[in-house]
Design an enzyme around this catalytic site. Structure first.
Site, PDB file in Angstrom:
ATOM      1  CG  ASP A 164      -2.190   0.721   1.087  1.00  0.00           C
ATOM      2  OD1 ASP A 164      -2.303   1.519   0.156  1.00  0.00           O
ATOM      3  OD2 ASP A 164      -3.089   0.508   1.923  1.00  0.00           O
ATOM      4  CG  ASP A 203      -9.264   2.633  -0.442  1.00  0.00           C
ATOM      5  OD1 ASP A 203      -8.799   1.511  -0.678  1.00  0.00           O
ATOM      6  OD2 ASP A 203      -8.680   3.477   0.264  1.00  0.00           O
TER       7      ASP A 203
HETATM    8  C1  DGJ Z   1      -5.863   1.849   2.016  1.00  0.00           C
HETATM    9  C2  DGJ Z   1      -6.253   0.622   1.250  1.00  0.00           C
HETATM   10  O1  DGJ Z   1      -6.673   0.951  -0.034  1.00  0.00           O
HETATM   11  C3  DGJ Z   1      -7.306  -0.147   2.040  1.00  0.00           C
HETATM   12  O2  DGJ Z   1      -7.770  -1.243   1.314  1.00  0.00           O
HETATM   13  C4  DGJ Z   1      -6.690  -0.562   3.353  1.00  0.00           C
HETATM   14  O3  DGJ Z   1      -5.650  -1.464   3.097  1.00  0.00           O
HETATM   15  C5  DGJ Z   1      -6.169   0.648   4.095  1.00  0.00           C
HETATM   16  N1  DGJ Z   1      -5.302   1.453   3.284  1.00  0.00           N
HETATM   17  C6  DGJ Z   1      -5.431   0.235   5.343  1.00  0.00           C
HETATM   18  O4  DGJ Z   1      -4.836   1.277   5.972  1.00  0.00           O
END
Ligand code: DGJ
Length: 745
Positions: free
Chosen positions: A491, A556
């Protein structure tokens, strides 16, 4: 193999032939390399005869309008006064100058002249620089043309690379600079390539948006002047993505007409400049964003850029998408380490957020396995001090208050249940509230004496410091050595601000190089490791990262209705087989919208299926529906991964997104329809399908495994699927269906 690249020494003409397109350039008598033509071509018309009339007029210095040239790689200097691909500054010190010239420093004048060329035929992966793991078609021989250019005065060399994938009508271009002078050379702007399109009026299509609204298609007309798409960042960007179509105005449709297309294989400070000149064709410069760019080449030093991938399709932007998808699948994506199919994934983020316990994870894992999940991924919250997003980033060791005996008891449970284990990491970041930051407050991007702005309470590590890159690599390597982790969700959750680094303005590309090198090293040492690219959703999706990861987190935003728009845009350039989508709660956490399970599954099944629901809270009946849908998905998965996508209608343009994916031999196909908007009484016509075998019979079934009906290929390709009309469109509201068509006779 037929000669894809030819050079005619009399005419001094290079012609690069692909299956249905060609690209040509010529060396002028003084050694300048100029563009000749790039167009779709009917492959039945052979040989291709280019006459001087096909070319653009030579520069005419007496005419005010034509004092420019179609340089193949335009540089700042000579008579160029428009946008350029390369601007270099040579220090005047050391060059004998007459007294009056002493104050003119540096010399910003670069004039490239042809020195020689080489045509290589090899199986190298292309897409400079190297991949983390070889791509699927690693043994396929392809031709690369390398043209050596040198400044007419300075010993400064620019090598232009053209790597051909004829069956996809794709050229990968990149450049290598070499400073053979005795003094440092400052590079002030650098594109990976400049592409010239034939004279005409064009529309540009790309995707734009924001966090949770990535990949929304935008079409705009290119008018005289420069249209710039760019990202000043350390990721590819949510708001704009470096992939595009350029279509002659009014000529391109989803299935017909010429469509130029391109994408940058780079995940950082990129720019695409579409320059419409008053008298010349459109030029597209793709490369590093230059607002805060610097590259210093010491004597003897070289720099190789990433690639600009481009081509032209003669069958509309549907054909352009197909070429890119095929190229990415065959030549960009790494060969998967485990099976050839992407596993169905469970991710606990939306189920528990930071409220993680070993018991809850084991319980979720056992339900996930029972409904058919193949990979269990623990998201954010597993490491030291991470009870919220205020602390912990940087300390990549297990939090003993959550996992007293480390991760092994959970991993063993997951493996016993027949699943693989995956883990979330965000390695480029640090929370000030972490052991790492307390030990090394100087290891973050910042300007001395100036504020360090925290976004999501985090700062960015300075990958301009080799010791930081080494440290991050070592932390991740230690995790992989200690635990049986075969999947990282990598991430990256903040914009880059205050980019102060020991690498100066080179930090932009050095950061990307650091990320790539860590991924490459980890994958080499741990060949069972697979990676998902995530950047707060779809902020890091491009051909550079796709050479190192198996799949990407698209957004997201897991609301199925919003997601359909995102999928329509994503799939313009990137294949559904890398697009991770989750089925989440009935009451969506991002939008608050309530959608029935059927729509959530039908949407998530278009790519790499994931489940993000709190399975603990579902009834036995609901879990049974999950199990049935996952079983159906596993059956149709090879078609999603290997089939050709036809976007029959889109959510934005028609209120219904209709996708058909069909295997190359027409033996199996999926039809996926999601109606996002319709007024009662408005009946949308059925969609004739494509790519089936006309006189074959197809059995049509859905997740219930029942055969719904049998129809001929001809009927399906003329009338479409019956039932849509009455069953799906007559009702108002959001509805969907996914069916499998299998050839039976
Ligand atoms: C952003 C990601 O896109 C989410 O799916 C999740 O992993 C969060 N970060 C966790 O902090």
């Amino acid at each position: 193999m037929t000669e894809a690249i030819t050079f005619d020494p009399q005419e001094k003409l290079f012609v690069l032939r692909m299956q249905r397109s060609f690209y040509a350039m010529r060396i002028l008598s003084d050694g300048q390399l100029v563009h000749v033509k790039f167009a779709a071509a009917d492959p039945t018309v052979q040989p291709l005869r280019l006459s001087r009339l096909d070319e653009y007029p030579e520069a005419d210095f007496s005419s005010w309008e034509n004092q420019t040239r179609l340089w193949e790689f335009p540089t700042f200097g000579d008579i160029s006064y428009h946008d350029v691909a390369l601007k270099a500054a040579f220090p005047a010190g050391g060059i004998p100058l007459c007294a009056q010239d002493g104050a003119i420093d540096p010399i910003r004048d670069l004039r490239l002249r042809y020195r020689g060329h080489e045509i290589r035929t090899d199986a190298a992966p292309g897409l400079s620089p190297a991949h983390g793991r070889p791509a699927r078609k690693q043994a396929t021989l392809r031709q690369t043309l390398i043209i050596d250019m040198q400044d007419l005065g300075f010993d400064f060399c620019v090598r232009l690379f053209y790597r051909l994938t004829p069956e996809c009508d794709i050229i990968e271009r990149w450049v290598q600079l070499e400073n053979r002078t005795a003094t440092p050379v400052a590079i002030e702007s650098l594109a990976f390539a400049t592409i010239h399109l034939p004279l005409g009026e064009y529309d540009l299509t790309h995707t734009a948006g924001s966090w949770a609204r990535e990949f929304i298609p935008v079409t705009q007309s290119l008018h005289q002047g420069s249209t710039v798409l760019k990202q000043q960042g350390l990721n590819t960007g949510h708001s704009i993505n470096p992939a595009f179509f350029v279509q002659p105005r009014g000529l391109a449709t989803p299935a017909g007409g010429p469509a130029y297309f391109g994408a940058l294989a780079y995940s950082g400070n990129w720019s695409l400049r579409f320059e419409a000149l008053p008298t010349d064709p459109i030029r597209i410069h793709g490369g590093y964003e230059t607002d805060d760019f610097a590259l210093h080449l010491a004597p003897g030093q070289t720099h190789t850029t990433p690639a600009f991938v481009f081509g032209v399709a003669d069958d509309g932007f549907g054909g352009a998408s197909h070429r890119l998808h095929r190229f990415i699948h065959d030549y960009v994506l790494p060969v998967p380490a485990h099976t050839s199919s992407r596993p169905v994934l469970y991710n606990s983020w939306e189920a528990v957020y930071f409220d993680m316990t070993v018991e809850s994870q084991v319980r979720l894992a056992s339900i996930a396995a029972a409904i058919g999940v193949e990979l269990f991924c623990v998201d954010d919250g597993w490491f030291k001090g991470r009870r919220s997003d205020h602390a912990g980033l940087g300390d990549w060791v297990v939090d003993k208050t959550i996992f007293p005996e480390g991760l092994n008891p959970l991993i063993e449970a997951v493996k016993k249940l027949g699943m693989r284990f995956g883990l979330w990491v965000e390695p480029e970041m640090v929370n000030p509230n972490s052991d790492l930051y307390r030990a090394h407050p100087d290891w973050v991007l910042h300007f001395p004496t100036r504020p360090r702005t925290e976004l999501r309470h985090q700062l960015i590590l300075d990958f301009g410091r080799p010791e930081v890159v080494r440290h991050v690599h070592a932390m991740l390597d230690a995790l992989l050595q200690e635990y049986d982790i075969t999947f990282f969700k990598w991430d990256m959750n903040r914009h880059a601000t205050e980019p102060g680094s020991v690498a100066g303005r080179e930090i932009w590309f050095r950061h990307v190089a650091g990320v790539y090198s860590i991924m490459d090293q980890l994958r080499k040492k741990h060949p069972r490791l697979e990676i998902q690219s995530c950047s707060g959703g779809g902020g890091r999706v491009d051909l550079g990262i796709l050479g190192r990861v198996e799949q990407v987190w698209t957004s997201d935003n897991t609301d199925a209705l919003d997601r359909v728009y995102i999928q329509d845009g994503f799939s313009l350039f990137y294949p559904p087989g890398v697009m991770e989508c989750w089925v989440t709660h009935e009451h969506n956490h991002q939008t608050g919208r309530v959608l029935q399970l059927e729509v959530r599954f039908d949407t998530a099944m278009r790519g790499v299926l994931g489940i993000g629901t709190n399975l603990d809270r579902l009834s036995v009946e609901e879990l049974d529906t999950y199990r049935r849908n996952i079983a159906f998905y596993r059956k149709i998965r090879p078609i999603i991964e290997q089939g050709r996508l036809h976007r029959l209608s889109t959510a934005r343009d028609h209120g219904a997104s209709a996708w058909q994916m069909v295997l190359p031999d027409g033996s199996q196909s999926i039809y996926s329809l999601v109606v996002v908007h319709s007024l009662l009484g408005h009946q949308v016509p059925c969609h004739p399908l494509r790519g089936l075998v006309p006189n074959a019979t197809y059995s049509i079934s859905d997740a219930s495994e029942r055969e719904l009906l049998r129809l001929s290929g001809t009927q399906l390709m003329t009338l479409g699927l019956p039932g849509d009309h009455r069953h799906i469109y007559v009702k108002a509201g959001i509805r969907s269906r996914t069916v499998l068509l299998s050839r039976v006779e």
